[in-house]
Design an enzyme around this catalytic site. Structure first.
Site, PDB file in Angstrom:
ATOM      1  N   ASN A   1      -8.814  -1.480   4.087  1.00  0.00           N
ATOM      2  CA  ASN A   1      -8.947  -1.848   2.670  1.00  0.00           C
ATOM      3  C   ASN A   1      -7.725  -2.611   2.142  1.00  0.00           C
ATOM      4  OD1 ASN A   1      -7.267   0.483   2.536  1.00  0.00           O
ATOM      5  ND2 ASN A   1      -7.889   0.826   0.428  1.00  0.00           N
ATOM      6  N   GLU A  59      -1.185  10.662   4.295  1.00  0.00           N
ATOM      7  CA  GLU A  59      -2.343  10.332   3.466  1.00  0.00           C
ATOM      8  C   GLU A  59      -2.449  11.476   2.456  1.00  0.00           C
ATOM      9  OE1 GLU A  59      -4.592   7.713   3.559  1.00  0.00           O
ATOM     10  OE2 GLU A  59      -3.316   6.748   5.064  1.00  0.00           O
ATOM     11  N   ASP A 105      -1.761  -0.844   6.019  1.00  0.00           N
ATOM     12  CA  ASP A 105      -2.059  -0.266   7.345  1.00  0.00           C
ATOM     13  C   ASP A 105      -3.538  -0.060   7.605  1.00  0.00           C
ATOM     14  OD1 ASP A 105      -2.387   3.187   7.167  1.00  0.00           O
ATOM     15  OD2 ASP A 105      -2.004   1.971   5.399  1.00  0.00           O
ATOM     16  N   ARG A 133     -14.679  12.031  -0.493  1.00  0.00           N
ATOM     17  CA  ARG A 133     -13.491  12.826  -0.162  1.00  0.00           C
ATOM     18  C   ARG A 133     -12.976  13.607  -1.373  1.00  0.00           C
ATOM     19  NH1 ARG A 133      -9.567   8.579   2.153  1.00  0.00           N
ATOM     20  NH2 ARG A 133     -10.935   7.100   1.081  1.00  0.00           N
ATOM     21  N   ASP A 181       0.859  -1.179   0.000  1.00  0.00           N
ATOM     22  CA  ASP A 181       0.000   0.000   0.000  1.00  0.00           C
ATOM     23  C   ASP A 181       0.903   1.239   0.000  1.00  0.00           C
ATOM     24  OD1 ASP A 181      -2.294   1.729   0.659  1.00  0.00           O
ATOM     25  OD2 ASP A 181      -1.419   1.782   2.662  1.00  0.00           O
ATOM     26  N   LYS A 236      -7.106  -4.067  -5.258  1.00  0.00           N
ATOM     27  CA  LYS A 236      -5.723  -4.287  -4.821  1.00  0.00           C
ATOM     28  C   LYS A 236      -5.395  -5.780  -4.846  1.00  0.00           C
ATOM     29  CE  LYS A 236      -4.995  -0.394  -1.640  1.00  0.00           C
ATOM     30  NZ  LYS A 236      -4.500  -0.039  -0.301  1.00  0.00           N
ATOM     31  N   ASP A 260      -0.206   5.103   0.931  1.00  0.00           N
ATOM     32  CA  ASP A 260      -0.426   6.107   1.973  1.00  0.00           C
ATOM     33  C   ASP A 260      -0.312   5.524   3.375  1.00  0.00           C
ATOM     34  OD1 ASP A 260      -1.603   8.706   0.489  1.00  0.00           O
ATOM     35  OD2 ASP A 260      -2.349   6.910  -0.514  1.00  0.00           O
ATOM     36  N   SER A 269      -2.481   1.118  -4.613  1.00  0.00           N
ATOM     37  CA  SER A 269      -2.954   2.187  -3.742  1.00  0.00           C
ATOM     38  C   SER A 269      -4.375   2.624  -4.071  1.00  0.00           C
ATOM     39  CB  SER A 269      -2.011   3.392  -3.863  1.00  0.00           C
ATOM     40  OG  SER A 269      -2.506   4.491  -3.140  1.00  0.00           O
ATOM     41  N   GLY A 270      -5.124   2.910  -3.016  1.00  0.00           N
ATOM     42  CA  GLY A 270      -6.421   3.564  -3.174  1.00  0.00           C
ATOM     43  C   GLY A 270      -6.234   5.062  -3.325  1.00  0.00           C
TER      44      GLY A 270
END
Length: 299
Positions: A258, A106, A255, A143, A97, A232, A99, A187-188
């Site tokens: 997700n 983030e 972390d 967001r 991941d 992912k 962030d 990554s999201g």
């Protein structure tokens, strides 16, 4: 780890030599569960970290693992619970991941800072990472909508002024590539950052979300399919398939909630400075050591 496999290998990782007091306390607590820990050789050090291994004669459940981790935490030591039949030479893929795992921030929260909406966005981010907001796609759309009107230059400012690789990130990637491991950044977050990090750190592949930018400003929308937890995991599965291996041949690091689909079923899952729900389910939880301590797990 499937429960029909009775043994686990416990690995302690620390920046300081591992104390005899910690070893005694771990063995004593394990005995209370009816488990015994047998040393698998002397304490080792690679210069940056110290490690020690034990064979545990039974599978420890989440409560038991967390009990041992709480003891280790007092000694500023991280504990990992690995499958005893894991062949470290078979690890072929590292999937990470971005962030708050690979990097210190983030990104979406920092971009929002340019609109004065950092607090509002960060609250949604935190709730999502804790697993309280289940639909990551909806969370991301909410967001990103708050970023509407932000000048695209803000992305470059975040990258140059606020984004830093987390401790051990550079060493981890270098060590993985030295071993011929395929590296994947999933990554999201956003392609603006993953592409720069892919080039900077040498990732073989990166997957993330693309922010729509028109006339030099963010529109508050994401282009194409959103990379969420399931995506992912799918990208990891694809990478493994292309290499002729399975997820069991991968080490995964994350972390937030997700990341769990990607981490579940991998050869070694590492929770880095993670939310409690992720630590509980991960094989390894890194709170005191850097990302590069993962290299000791596959040494």
């Amino acid at each position: 780890m499937p429960k029909h496999q009775p043994h686990q290998t416990l690995v302690a990782l620390s920046r300081e030599p591992i104390s005899e007091k910690l070893v005694f306390e771990l063995k004593d607590r394990a005995l209370q569960f009816g488990a015994t820990l047998h040393s698998l050789g002397v304490q080792m050090s690679n210069g940056a970290y110290h490690s020690e291994r034990w064979d545990c004669n039974q599978h420890l459940d989440i409560t038991q693992r967390e009990s041992l981790r709480s003891i280790a935490n007092i000694h500023r030591t991280d504990l990992c619970f690995l499958q005893s039949n894991l062949m470290v030479q078979d690890i072929r893929v590292l999937a990470m991941d971005m962030d708050s795992t690979l990097i210190n921030i983030e990104c979406i929260d920092e971009i929002a800072d340019f609109t004065g909406k950092k607090s509002a966005v960060a609250q949604i981010t935190e709730a999502t990472m804790r697993g309280e907001i289940k639909d990551f796609k909806e969370s991301l759309r909410r967001r990103v909508a708050l970023l509407e009107g932000v000048h695209a230059d803000a992305l470059e400012s975040v990258y140059l002024e606020r984004l830093r690789p987390n401790p051990g990130a550079i060493e981890l990637l270098a060590g993985a590539h030295q071993r011929g491991i395929y590296t994947l950044l999933v990554s999201g977050g956003f392609t603006f950052f993953t592409e720069k990090l892919r080039q900077q750190l040498g990732f073989k592949q990166s997957q993330a979300n693309t922010l729509e930018i028109i006339d030099g400003r963010l529109t508050g929308k994401v282009l194409g399919d959103i990379v969420d937890g399931a995506a992912k995991a799918a990208h990891l599965d694809d990478a493994c398939r292309n290499l002729g291996c399975s997820k069991a041949n991968a080490i995964t690091m994350g972390d937030g909630a997700n990341d769990l689909i990607m981490m579940n079923g991998s050869g070694i899952s590492v929770a880095y400075q993670a939310k409690p729900i992720v630590k509980e389910k991960a094989d390894a939880a890194f709170d005191h050591v850097g990302l590069d301590a993962a290299l000791l797990l596959i040494a």
